[in-house]
Design a protein around this motif. Structure first.
Motif, PDB file in Angstrom:
ATOM      1  N   GLY A 220       0.817  -1.217   0.000  1.00 20.75           N
ATOM      2  CA  GLY A 220       0.000   0.000   0.000  1.00 20.75           C
ATOM      3  C   GLY A 220       0.845   1.258   0.000  1.00 20.75           C
ATOM      4  N   PHE A 222      -0.997   4.665  -1.394  1.00 23.79           N
ATOM      5  CA  PHE A 222      -2.092   5.645  -1.315  1.00 23.79           C
ATOM      6  C   PHE A 222      -1.600   7.082  -1.401  1.00 23.79           C
ATOM      7  CE2 PHE A 222      -3.409   1.853   1.185  1.00 23.79           C
ATOM      8  CZ  PHE A 222      -4.368   1.375   0.310  1.00 23.79           C
ATOM      9  N   ARG A 336      -4.444   9.750  -2.185  1.00 23.19           N
ATOM     10  CA  ARG A 336      -5.521   9.378  -3.104  1.00 23.19           C
ATOM     11  C   ARG A 336      -6.523  10.512  -3.355  1.00 23.19           C
ATOM     12  NH1 ARG A 336      -7.881   3.268  -2.455  1.00 23.19           N
ATOM     13  NH2 ARG A 336      -8.118   2.831  -4.650  1.00 23.19           N
ATOM     14  N   GLN A 464      -2.792  -2.122  -6.422  1.00 24.84           N
ATOM     15  CA  GLN A 464      -3.813  -1.657  -7.370  1.00 24.84           C
ATOM     16  C   GLN A 464      -3.880  -2.519  -8.615  1.00 24.84           C
ATOM     17  OE1 GLN A 464      -0.741  -0.879  -7.739  1.00 24.84           O
ATOM     18  NE2 GLN A 464      -0.323   0.851  -9.082  1.00 24.84           N
TER      19      GLN A 464
END
Ligand code: MTE
Ligand code: LUZ
Ligand code: MOS
Length: 750
Positions: A220, A222, A336, A464
């Motif tokens: 992750g 973000f 994000r 993603q």
């Protein structure tokens, strides 16, 4: 195609920085951060700490051979505090020891002599004192000053919007070791390997080619690792170079939360003017961005707040000014949506405010003002392939909004202590880096002479699914099985000068580059096939690993074709370069065509509020989202769902809490509540809009990483509507997130 990483993730085999097999003699680093948020750093006493058995070195600003400077856009951020400290947890020293525990124990013995200064945490106070990180920026359209007199209704107000912790599961970290010929190799958990390479070289005072950065994947990012992974990579590299040993640093969760920047909190003043028919005539806003102690990515984040300040509406007269305020918090950073969510929250607030005063549903205003084909955005780009109306139409077909509203009204008539609220949240998000230069990417494709394929790009896999998408692009371009394609780690020696994987454009930019490289090799292979078959290249194609001539299968299989090409000394490697066409932006006039295209969507949020407790449950969220021609709907739906829930967390439960001294109180998962499976709406329908994607989207599959986060804004206003159903006297106050405590207060206020 299934996500390439799913088996590895569920079996625990996927490799993150801390899983890389360690070399003998690896040392561990611990960052010593400032104990207070603001002060003059007079002296650092490391003598006691250095005596701890097992400690190899304690590095400070004095040990930096190059420049003590890591600012990405503006050079205003030191790696180690030198003369002053400007936020709680700001790195002052880096303790390197034989193991992590020793490093931690030693760090506790460091004494920093700091003369305290008053900390500032409020952006409006910073602005009053003239503490801006960089000059303000204004976007405008039409003639706002003249427009107010054409307005039948004018409303204004102030809104507060808190930030958000990234809470990537893998904390910041890096593993660095010296390599021969005076080189250094860094495994970094970064979205921007080139940024790490460039900044490390700068700090070490060596050219970029001495620094190799390698990334397998992130647990992750973000946005939290677009810029802010760099500092830890620099520290590990600095220590590794100095001690000539491998050095690793992995932040403890509480250090990570304390030291790193987050989504920017904003405060705003807004003013909105409508005509008799609820057409928005004018919108003006002043945004106070809480930038933290250094600029980091704040200029670009603030720009995106301005770009997205009219969301999916056409407003003829606008003026939006943003101030980036310097406070004594960690430098806030990409998250994000990158400022877009903040810009969009304020226009939705202004609309909700008008609806409140006019006693009509916000939806009435929203639907009247939707962007139409060929409308201009406030930054001059003409809107094309505008899908917002069709998103609403599809939403209504699926679940009629008027009947939903009636259900809510009936329920509210018949229930005293529970109330329902409905809100609609449309989105429009521009795809491309707003800085035109960054819209470029490269891919290095090898076809090995056994017919297997290796693809290297600048894209970073962070959950993603971009690696899976790269495999799909290569496999489709060659028309071979995806099993033939391997995506390599992202490495600065294979693909250079990369933009970070960000702005939702990782798949588009790197996918296009991959497509260009694969196409070039395919064309060479077909030329060879044409000579073998005594035919024209234009008659030939590859389909499912066979060469076809005029749609008839020939006897040439992929394996033979590739082998033959090798024997004939035809190049089976290609470097594809892609630069997004059309995009441009004039930073002086603030006009241009910054985005390759826009992503649209519409959502409806239904919540039930417990009016005794202030607690709530989201019953249902309906979303019609514009994926274009989704190349992998499982991945894209996962992105939409994940982003939506992350937006819901930001709007309803995630509450960053800094005290007046600038110390983060919500510094662990016991004090910072993020959404879990129980917070997910009971019913969540993501419906793809039936529409073709635009040409600049890879395989016409639209970028999907960030836009759906902004649906989450609907959660805030659905709650507000439920509160009003219980307490019609509730004042219109905007202070996101709407935690249960705040909901409870509003239920009984006024
Ligand atoms: N999804 C997961 N699982 N983990 C992440 O860290 N980052 C988001 C989004 N989706 C993220 C994610 C952000 S901030 C961006 S910009 C995009 O993914 C980046 O990837 P893309 O450009 O390939 O969509
Ligand atoms: N990063 C960046 C971004 O540098 N520029 C952008 O426009 C952007 N947009 C979204 C996320 N990250
Ligand atoms: Mo995403 S905020 O562009 O990393």
């Amino acid at each position: 195609m299934q996500n390439r990483d799913s088996i590895g993730h569920v079996t625990g085999k996927s490799v993150y920085v801390d899983d890389i097999p360690e070399q003998k003699g690896t040392l561990y680093g611990k960052v010593f951060g400032s104990p207070i948020a603001h002060g003059i750093l007079k002296k650092i006493d490391v003598s006691d700490a250095l005596k701890t058995p097992g400690v190899e070195a304690i590095l400070t600003a004095a040990d930096i051979p190059g420049e003590n400077q890591i600012g990405g856009i503006i050079p205003d951020e030191v790696l180690f505090a030198d003369e002053k400290v400007e936020f709680h947890g700001q790195p002052i020293a880096f303790v390197v020891a034989k193991d992590e525990l020793t490093a931690r124990k030693a760090a506790a013995k460091i004494i920093a002599d700091i003369e305290p200064l008053e900390p500032i945490t409020d952006p409006r106070i910073a602005k009053e004192k003239g503490l801006l990180l960089f000059p303000p920026n204004t976007f405008s359209s039409g003639d706002i000053d003249a427009a107010w007199k054409d307005c039948f209704h004018v409303f204004s107000g102030q809104a507060e919007l808190n930030g958000q912790e990234h809470l990537y599961i893998e904390t910041q970290g890096a593993y660095a070791y010296p390599t021969e010929n005076d080189g250094i190799k860094i495994h970094s958990s970064t979205q921007g390997p080139t940024h790490v390479q460039h900044t490390t070289a700068h700090v070490l005072g060596i050219p970029m080619h001495r620094v190799e950065v390698d990334v397998t994947r992130l647990g992750g990012g973000f946005g939290g690792k677009e810029d802010q992974a760099t500092a830890y990579a620099c520290m590990a590299a600095l220590a590794a170079r100095k001690l000539k040993k491998p050095v690793k640093v992995i932040l403890h969760r509480m250090d990570d939360m304390q030291m790193t920047g987050k989504r920017h909190p904003y405060s705003a003043d807004y003013r909105i003017g409508l005509d008799k028919d609820y057409k928005i005539v004018a919108y003006e806003a002043t945004l106070y961005q809480n930038g933290g102690a250094a600029s980091d990515l704040s200029p670009a984040v603030l720009d995106r707040s301005l770009f997205h300040s009219t969301n999916t509406y056409f407003i003829p007269n606008t003026r939006i000014t943003g101030y980036s305020c310097k406070t004594n918090l960690p430098p806030n950073t990409a998250f994000r949506g990158f400022g877009g969510p903040q810009g969009m929250f304020f226009i939705e607030t202004a609309i909700a405010r008008a609806a409140h005063e006019l006693n009509i549903p916000a939806k009435t205003i929203q639907k009247k003002n939707l962007l139409q084909e060929n409308d201009s955005f406030l930054y001059g780009q003409v809107a094309k392939q505008v899908n917002i109306q069709s998103c609403f139409d599809t939403l209504n077909k699926h679940d009629d909004l008027d009947s939903l509203q009636k259900e809510v009204d009936d329920f509210n008539k018949n229930h005293q202590l529970f109330k329902k609220g409905l809100a609609v949240m449309p989105i429009c998000f521009g795809i491309s880096f707003t800085k035109t230069t960054m819209n470029q990417a490269r891919a290095l494709v090898h076809v090995y002479h056994d017919g297997s394929i290796g693809v290297s790009t600048g894209a970073i896999e962070m959950g993603q699914g971009v690696n899976t998408k790269m495999i799909q692009v290569a496999a489709q371009t060659f028309s071979v099985s995806p099993d033939r394609v391997k995506v390599e780690t992202t490495n600065t020696t294979r693909v250079s000068n990369t933009s970070p994987t960000a702005a939702s454009s990782g798949a588009d930019l790197n996918g296009k580059a991959t497509q260009i490289a694969c196409t070039a090799i395919r064309e060479r292979l077909l030329e060879l096939a044409a000579s073998k078959l005594n035919s024209q290249k234009s008659e030939l194609s590859i389909l499912n690993e066979w060469v076809y001539q005029d749609n008839k299968q020939t006897t040439i299989h992929w394996n033979e074709l590739v082998k033959e090409a090798y024997l004939e000394r035809i190049c089976l490697t290609e470097n594809g370069h892609y630069a997004t066409p059309v995009v441009h932006f004039n930073t002086k006039t603030k006009k241009g065509h910054p985005f390759a295209y826009h992503v649209y969507g519409a959502s409806a949020w239904l919540v039930t509020l417990d009016c005794l407790r202030g607690t709530y449950t989201f019953d249902k969220v309906e979303v019609v989202h514009d994926f274009g021609n989704s190349m992998n709907f499982n991945i894209d739906r996962g992105q939409a769902e994940g982003a939506l829930v992350q937006g819901l967390g930001w709007m309803t439960m995630e509450e960053l809490s800094y005290d007046a001294e600038g110390v983060l109180k919500s510094n662990s998962l016991s004090t910072y509540k993020i959404p879990d499976i129980y917070s997910v709406p009971k019913e969540l329908n993501i419906i793809p809009l039936a529409a073709n994607g635009p040409e600049p989207a890879i395989l016409r599959s639209k970028a999907v990483g960030e836009p759906p986060l902004m649906y989450g804004i609907g959660a805030y206003f659905a709650l507000y509507n439920a509160i009003k159903a219980f307490n019609p006297k509730a004042p219109f106050e905007t202070d996101a997130p709407m935690t249960p405590e705040k909901a409870l207060m509003l239920l009984y206020k006024g």
